[in-house]
Design a protein around this motif. Structure first.
Motif, PDB file in Angstrom:
ATOM      1  N   LYS A 187       6.884   6.745  -0.842  1.00  0.00           N
ATOM      2  CA  LYS A 187       6.920   5.727   0.202  1.00  0.00           C
ATOM      3  C   LYS A 187       5.945   4.598  -0.132  1.00  0.00           C
ATOM      4  N   ILE A 188       6.432   3.349   0.015  1.00  0.00           N
ATOM      5  CA  ILE A 188       5.634   2.147  -0.197  1.00  0.00           C
ATOM      6  C   ILE A 188       5.701   1.319   1.093  1.00  0.00           C
ATOM      7  N   TYR A 189       4.507   0.827   1.537  1.00  0.00           N
ATOM      8  CA  TYR A 189       4.424   0.040   2.777  1.00  0.00           C
ATOM      9  C   TYR A 189       4.023  -1.387   2.406  1.00  0.00           C
ATOM     10  N   THR A 202      11.325   3.577  -0.058  1.00  0.00           N
ATOM     11  CA  THR A 202      11.015   4.748  -0.890  1.00  0.00           C
ATOM     12  C   THR A 202      11.537   4.514  -2.289  1.00  0.00           C
ATOM     13  N   VAL A 242       3.956   0.783  -9.498  1.00  0.00           N
ATOM     14  CA  VAL A 242       3.527   1.362  -8.226  1.00  0.00           C
ATOM     15  C   VAL A 242       3.951   2.815  -8.204  1.00  0.00           C
ATOM     16  N   GLU A 252       8.665  -0.279   5.312  1.00  0.00           N
ATOM     17  CA  GLU A 252       8.481   0.708   4.253  1.00  0.00           C
ATOM     18  C   GLU A 252       9.791   0.887   3.474  1.00  0.00           C
ATOM     19  N   SER A 308       0.844  -1.194   0.000  1.00  0.00           N
ATOM     20  CA  SER A 308       0.000   0.000   0.000  1.00  0.00           C
ATOM     21  C   SER A 308       0.872   1.234   0.000  1.00  0.00           C
ATOM     22  N   ASP A 309       0.326   2.324  -0.484  1.00  0.00           N
ATOM     23  CA  ASP A 309       1.014   3.613  -0.376  1.00  0.00           C
ATOM     24  C   ASP A 309       0.481   4.408   0.804  1.00  0.00           C
ATOM     25  N   LYS A 310      -0.339   3.791   1.637  1.00  0.00           N
ATOM     26  CA  LYS A 310      -0.859   4.414   2.851  1.00  0.00           C
ATOM     27  C   LYS A 310      -0.342   3.642   4.062  1.00  0.00           C
TER      28      LYS A 310
END
Length: 723
Positions: free
Chosen positions: A687-689, A712, A683, A710, A658-660
């Motif tokens: 930041k990617i989680y 980046t 994507v 996370e 997710s990006d959140k």
């Protein structure tokens, strides 16, 4: 006899005249005792109604005179009414007093007010509006005053005085006040409620009678003897002087079989009553002897413990037998005695005697059946009688003695030939619910060759070869199906019964082996347990029903040879099987009989697996490291590997990208069999989680999510999105 002379006639005539004169004096004493001068007496009323025997007497006169209608009533006049007689007195103020049968009152005017002295009996007074009436009770006076109302209804009150001296008042209509001297108050007389005025002037309301039957309804009385007491109990309170209990064969009590009067709240009936249904109730009577209330009827039933009735032999029966005996044997035989009895009798004592008074008892025996076999008896006349006993040890009367005569003679004929068994060994398998079919036999079949010139056979079956305790059956054919069979080994033999009842020698002894079909254990469900530590777990277990089984023995062992089995007993053919720890178990079951002995062989063996493992843990994330920075060189897909450690017991893994940070928007969500994933999808930069959890058997069992990581994403042109 000579006729009367003239002198005798004159004497007889004179005596007759004197008798008539004195008889008139008895009827009217006014010639002997002159009537009072009524002109000197104060007139207070008149006789309005006079029926049958009504008499009046003033205190100044000696005798009673008939009181006729419209006769005047004066001060201090006493009025008497006889049986089935009554009178109505109309006072000058308009008050009416109706005097009922068997009553005596005295009327006098005191200070202008009527004073009524009720000696005994009953009367009803109807007071005029505003009038007053004083009642004398002993030495006390009780004053009643009519309360003026707007209606024309006159106050009406009923008086009753028993010989005990108590006066009862009951206001029937209108309003009346009275002066309570004891409490120094003026009170209203309650309507339709009885008030008692005692000799000392005390005034108390009379409590209405209440009655409750305490002996249970629909009770059954069993009388051993016709005069055994039957206890009845009830509870009553209020104005009750005595009770009358009635027993009737009809619910409307149109006919009464028994009536008892008592002052107590119980009664014991000892009078004889015929057996059958009855109804009983209780009536109350007050202190004046008047009927009060009657309880609702209760049902009851009376039965007598009658003695048994001998049916065989018949009274004065002549039993003629010809017996084949050897010279050294006594010519004697046994005979069977049978009787009928009520179901309450469970055990019986029988006696046989040579005299009707039973002074010489030849034999006495006890039995729980309705028949007995006498000892061997020689020719002669005998008497037999039977007495019954209930479960509570109550003894019935002896039956009527029955006499019979044995006429025995030597008989040259041979006894019937002994029967020959067709099958000496009978093997029978009891049908079960699973193997039952219409073609299967329902009972062991026994057969023997027919014997000529016999009318019946006697079949005996016993558990031991000595036939100490036998079951006897009278058979008219030479074969029978033993429907009362029981599992196990039994012995049987057959006697032929001749035309005169003589039994043959027994046949050879045969055996009956009744076995029960095997039972089938149903497959068991595997136990898959998850937790922190293994422990006892249960799984359903069931098997086929077995007839005659009292219980079932279940054996559980980790080896199929059951060298160290765990044993459990069940009362039915299903239940819960408890396994203490994980492993692979073998299970079998066996039916037990009433003596807890094996009734069947062990069933088939079923296996059950008990597995256990700890709960899934969250996977440990490996690559990329947390907060890593990743630079993309091209505009192609990123091709980034995500990897984590394997979890014991996991069959798949769920990854989310997710990006959140709260994963409110998921870019990628997949279920994987391995422990790594290659990102090929486009994507956003930045930041990617990502996070992972372990799963077992789809989503039946889930671990917690691993702590998110996370990284980046950067592009050499610093573009926001990869295109």
């Amino acid at each position: 006899m000579s006729r009367f002379g003239r002198t005798e006639k004159m004497i007889f005539t004179g005596a007759l005249l004197v008798l008539m004169v004195f008889s008139y004096f008895l009827y009217d004493d006014s010639l002997l005792f002159p009537k009072a001068n009524n002109s000197e007496l104060e007139l207070i009323g008149a006789v309005a109604i006079s029926q049958n025997d009504v008499r009046r007497k003033n205190l100044d006169t000696f005798s009673w005179l008939p009181a006729s209608r419209q006769d005047s009533v004066y001060q201090n006049d006493s009025i008497f009414t006889g049986d089935r007689s009554e009178a109505t007195i109309q006072l000058q103020d308009g008050t009416q007093i109706r005097i009922e049968p068997n009553s005596l009152i005295t009327l006098n005017l005191k200070n202008g007010q009527m004073n009524l002295d009720l000696r005994y009996g009953n009367l009803t007074g109807e007071l005029a509006q505003g009038a007053s009436l004083t009642i004398t009770s002993g030495q006390e006076e009780f004053k009643l005053e009519s309360t003026p109302t707007n209606t024309q209804e006159k106050p009406k009150i009923r008086f009753n005085k028993a010989h005990s001296g108590t006066v009862d008042l009951k206001l029937l209509s209108g309003d009346i006040k009275y002066i309570d001297k004891k409490n120094q108050a003026v009170k209203e007389l309650p309507k339709n409620a009885v008030v008692a005025v005692k000799k000392d002037g005390d005034i108390k309301p009379v409590e209405k009678p209440q009655l409750v039957l305490k002996t249970a309804d629909n009770i059954n009385w069993l009388r051993i003897n016709p005069d055994d007491p039957l206890p009845f109990e009830w509870y009553g309170k209020g104005d009750i002087a005595r009770y009358e209990m009635e027993i009737s064969p009809t619910e409307d009590f149109s006919s009464v079989a028994l009536s008892k009067t008592t002052n107590e709240q119980h009664a014991a009936v000892t009078e004889p009553l015929q057996p059958g249904p009855y109804f009983w109730r209780v009536k109350t009577f007050d202190r004046n002897g008047e009927a009060g209330i009657t309880s609702a009827p209760h049902r009851m039933n009376i039965s007598h413990l009658a003695g048994p009735e001998i049916t065989t032999p018949l009274p004065a029966a002549q039993i003629n037998l010809e017996l084949k005996v050897k010279p050294q044997e006594e010519l004697a035989t046994s005979t069977e005695v049978q009787w009928k009895a009520s179901a309450q009798l469970k055990n019986f004592t029988w006696q046989i005697s040579q005299d009707p008074e039973f002074q010489t008892v030849l034999k006495e025996g006890q039995t729980a059946t309705l028949a007995a076999l006498t000892p061997r008896l020689s020719s002669g006349t005998y008497w037999v009688r039977v007495q019954g006993q209930t479960e509570n040890k109550n003894l019935s009367p002896w039956s009527e003695p029955v006499s019979f005569t044995l006429n025995l003679a030597a008989h040259k004929e041979e006894r019937p030939n002994r029967p020959v068994l067709v099958t000496k060994k009978v093997d029978f398998k009891a049908p079960t619910g699973q193997d039952r079919n219409p073609a299967s036999p329902e009972a062991p079949k026994l057969a023997w060759k027919p014997v000529l010139q016999v009318k019946a056979y006697q079949l005996q079956i016993a558990k031991d070869v000595s036939f100490a305790e036998t079951e006897k059956y009278e058979i008219t054919q030479n074969q029978v199906a033993w429907s009362q069979f029981k599992p196990g080994k039994h012995y049987y033999r057959v006697f032929a019964k001749g035309l005169n009842g003589l039994l043959s020698e027994p046949s050879e002894v045969g055996t009956i082996d009744v076995s029960v079909g095997g039972l089938t254990l149903n497959p068991l469900k595997t136990i898959n347990a998850v937790g922190q530590a293994p422990g006892p777990k249960e799984t359903p277990i069931s098997w086929s029903d077995v007839p005659f089984a009292k219980s079932y023995l279940v054996q559980v062992d980790k080896s199929k040879d059951f060298s160290h089995p765990q044993q459990m007993e069940y009362s039915t053919s299903s239940g819960a099987l408890v396994l203490n720890d994980p492993g692979n178990y073998a299970v079998r079951v066996q039916a037990l009989d009433e003596a807890n002995k094996p009734l069947t062989e062990f069933s088939n063996i079923q296996e059950v697996l008990y597995t256990f493992r700890t709960p899934l843990i969250a996977p440990a994330l490996m690559e990329p490291f947390n907060n890593a920075s990743i630079f993309l060189q091209t505009e192609m897909e990123p091709f980034i590997w995500l990897e984590w450690k394997k979890v014991e017991g996991a069959t798949s893994y769920r990854i989310e990208i997710s990006d959140k940070p709260d994963f409110s928007r998921t870019l990628i969500s997949k279920s994987l069999a391995g422990n790594r994933y290659l990102i090929k999808e486009k994507v956003p930069l930045g930041k990617i989680y990502w996070r992972v959890r372990a799963e077992a058997k789809g989503d039946v069992e889930l671990s917690e999510w691993a702590e998110k990581r996370e990284f980046t994403l950067y592009h050499q042109r610093n573009e926001t999105f990869v295109k």
